[in-house]
Design a protein around this motif. Structure first.
Motif, PDB file in Angstrom:
ATOM      1  N   PRO A   1       0.812  -1.236   0.000  1.00 21.38           N
ATOM      2  CA  PRO A   1       0.000   0.000   0.000  1.00 21.38           C
ATOM      3  C   PRO A   1       0.834   1.270   0.000  1.00 21.38           C
ATOM      4  O   PRO A   1       0.318   2.344  -0.319  1.00 21.38           O
ATOM      5  CB  PRO A   1      -0.815  -0.113   1.298  1.00 21.38           C
ATOM      6  N   ALA A   2       2.126   1.163   0.349  1.00 21.21           N
ATOM      7  CA  ALA A   2       2.979   2.351   0.404  1.00 21.21           C
ATOM      8  C   ALA A   2       3.600   2.693  -0.944  1.00 21.21           C
ATOM      9  O   ALA A   2       4.009   3.850  -1.155  1.00 21.21           O
ATOM     10  CB  ALA A   2       4.087   2.158   1.445  1.00 21.21           C
ATOM     11  N   VAL A   3       3.691   1.723  -1.848  1.00 20.04           N
ATOM     12  CA  VAL A   3       4.388   1.934  -3.116  1.00 20.04           C
ATOM     13  C   VAL A   3       3.833   3.098  -3.935  1.00 20.04           C
ATOM     14  O   VAL A   3       4.603   3.892  -4.478  1.00 20.04           O
ATOM     15  CB  VAL A   3       4.417   0.628  -3.944  1.00 20.04           C
ATOM     16  N   PRO A   4       2.498   3.248  -4.091  1.00 18.78           N
ATOM     17  CA  PRO A   4       2.003   4.381  -4.889  1.00 18.78           C
ATOM     18  C   PRO A   4       2.489   5.733  -4.360  1.00 18.78           C
ATOM     19  O   PRO A   4       2.915   6.593  -5.137  1.00 18.78           O
ATOM     20  CB  PRO A   4       0.484   4.246  -4.777  1.00 18.78           C
ATOM     21  N   GLY A   5       2.425   5.926  -3.038  1.00 16.10           N
ATOM     22  CA  GLY A   5       2.899   7.177  -2.462  1.00 16.10           C
ATOM     23  C   GLY A   5       4.397   7.353  -2.635  1.00 16.10           C
ATOM     24  O   GLY A   5       4.871   8.449  -2.941  1.00 16.10           O
ATOM     25  N   MET A   6       5.149   6.289  -2.475  1.00 17.03           N
ATOM     26  CA  MET A   6       6.595   6.344  -2.662  1.00 17.03           C
ATOM     27  C   MET A   6       6.934   6.702  -4.102  1.00 17.03           C
ATOM     28  O   MET A   6       7.863   7.469  -4.366  1.00 17.03           O
ATOM     29  CB  MET A   6       7.220   5.001  -2.273  1.00 17.03           C
ATOM     30  N   GLY A   7       6.173   6.146  -5.042  1.00 18.64           N
ATOM     31  CA  GLY A   7       6.395   6.460  -6.448  1.00 18.64           C
ATOM     32  C   GLY A   7       6.088   7.907  -6.772  1.00 18.64           C
ATOM     33  O   GLY A   7       6.807   8.553  -7.536  1.00 18.64           O
TER      34      GLY A   7
END
Length: 221
Positions: free
Chosen positions: A144-150
């Motif tokens: 769930p964190a990947v989109p924000g990290m991207g």
């Protein structure tokens, strides 16, 4: 519109060389942000009295002040405290710390998305905090964190032109120098826009692909 292709081919090698500096600045700055953001996220979960409040206020301070001000502060105010840094070092530290505050919130939301039962199972198995976080919780929090990290990866790439205010020779700095030397700004700034577009779009696409692969690997939909 007086577009000169001969001028484009003349300045393109210089802009491509500056693009490497931009990618280097974005990459190192993002690495600093990833590491510091994780430290901030874990510090917000500490049980040390008062530490959580201090970290929280520090994050809010960083997020509430402009990046360009933080760059100026690190580079120009630092020497008054005996901290003398080169433009590159000061810029990378400033941009890394700035985005670490945002990534800490991404980490925190990802960690909080992990079902409470996972935490209870770790306690029941008497796992150490290290194994609990890095073997059980973080792999599940990553998806769930990947989109924000991207999003922040693309954002840090687009914010690297702010480093030019202290003389870092990145892409925007090179375009401005070319324009002032030749009294032509159309070609260099247009090329800068195209270069950023050619970098940002594939980067965003790779992030989405990585997110899908990660969710499939974890059995998430």
């Amino acid at each position: 519109m007086d577009w000169r292709w001969d001028f484009v081919w003349e300045i393109l090698p210089r802009l491509l060389a500056a693009t490497l500096n931009t990618l280097l600045a974005a990459g190192i700055g993002y690495a600093i942000a990833l590491a510091a953001g994780l430290v901030f996220a874990l510090a917000q979960r500490t049980k040390v009295p008062g530490a959580r409040l201090v970290v929280r206020e520090l994050i809010e301070f960083i997020r509430s002040t402009p990046l360009v001000l933080q760059i100026f502060f690190v580079f120009y105010v630092g020497p008054q405290f005996g901290i003398n840094l080169s433009p590159w070092t000061a810029g990378l530290i400033a941009i890394g710390l700035h985005y670490s505050a945002y990534l800490s919130e991404v980490y925190r939301s990802g960690i909080e998305a992990v079902p409470r039962g996972q935490w209870e199972a770790c306690r029941a198995l008497n796992l150490s905090p290290w194994r609990t976080h890095f073997r059980i919780i973080f792999p599940q929090a990553l998806a769930p964190a990947v989109p924000g990290m991207g999003n922040y990866l693309v954002g840090i790439l687009k914010d690297t032109p702010m480093l030019s205010v202290i003389g870092v020779a990145e892409l925007m700095h090179a375009a401005s120098a070319i324009g002032s030397q030749n009294y032509r700004y159309l070609e260099p700034f247009t090329l800068v826009g195209l270069i950023y577009l050619l970098i940002s779009l594939p980067t965003a696409g790779l992030v989405r692909l990585f997110e899908r692969r990660l969710r499939l690997g974890l059995g998430l939909h």
